[in-house]
Motif scaffolding. Structure first.
Motif, mmCIF file in Angstrom:
data_model
loop_
_atom_site.group_PDB
_atom_site.id
_atom_site.type_symbol
_atom_site.label_atom_id
_atom_site.label_comp_id
_atom_site.label_asym_id
_atom_site.label_seq_id
_atom_site.Cartn_x
_atom_site.Cartn_y
_atom_site.Cartn_z
ATOM 1 N N ALA A 31 0.832 -1.199 0.000
ATOM 2 C CA ALA A 31 0.000 0.000 0.000
ATOM 3 C C ALA A 31 0.864 1.244 0.000
ATOM 4 N N THR A 32 0.336 2.285 -0.590
ATOM 5 C CA THR A 32 0.956 3.601 -0.546
ATOM 6 C C THR A 32 0.176 4.423 0.466
ATOM 7 N N VAL A 33 0.889 4.976 1.450
ATOM 8 C CA VAL A 33 0.249 5.771 2.498
ATOM 9 C C VAL A 33 0.753 7.200 2.388
ATOM 10 N N TYR A 34 -0.175 8.142 2.342
ATOM 11 C CA TYR A 34 0.255 9.535 2.376
ATOM 12 C C TYR A 34 -0.788 10.408 3.060
ATOM 13 N N LYS A 35 -0.349 11.602 3.464
ATOM 14 C CA LYS A 35 -1.220 12.550 4.145
ATOM 15 C C LYS A 35 -1.740 13.575 3.163
ATOM 16 N N GLU A 36 -2.978 13.954 3.365
ATOM 17 C CA GLU A 36 -3.571 15.041 2.592
ATOM 18 C C GLU A 36 -3.927 16.139 3.584
ATOM 19 N N GLU A 37 -3.218 17.278 3.493
ATOM 20 C CA GLU A 37 -3.455 18.380 4.412
ATOM 21 C C GLU A 37 -4.145 19.559 3.746
ATOM 22 N N ASP A 38 -4.366 19.492 2.442
ATOM 23 C CA ASP A 38 -5.014 20.579 1.709
ATOM 24 C C ASP A 38 -6.519 20.552 1.997
ATOM 25 N N ILE A 39 -7.006 21.591 2.651
ATOM 26 C CA ILE A 39 -8.409 21.623 3.060
ATOM 27 C C ILE A 39 -9.364 21.537 1.866
#
Length: 77
Positions: A31-39
């Motif tokens: 799996a690829t895990v990443y954060k999305e912080e763009d509201i």
């Protein structure tokens, strides 16, 4: 598999990202895990409480830091 952690950078969001990454690494799940912080991206998921865990486009967990067992259940179903 694509796992996105939705959050604005708060402590709970960071903890959720670290917990999910640890579960993926320990279980050997591809799996690829990443954060999305763009509201503007986050609102597309119609989430009212963060953090949230999105697996392949589907919101699986929202509003709290999940346990290891909850993360495994969300990413293996």
């Amino acid at each position: 598999m694509e796992i996105i952690i939705l959050g604005t950078g708060c402590a709970k969001c960071k903890t959720t990202f670290e917990a999910v990454q640890k579960v993926v690494d320990e279980s050997g799940i591809d799996a690829t895990v990443y954060k999305e912080e763009d509201i503007l991206e986050i609102v597309k998921y119609n989430i009212m409480s963060l953090p949230a865990v999105v697996v392949d486009g589907e919101v699986k967990i929202k509003g709290y830091v999940p346990t290891k067992e909850e993360i495994l259940k969300a990413i293996t179903i």
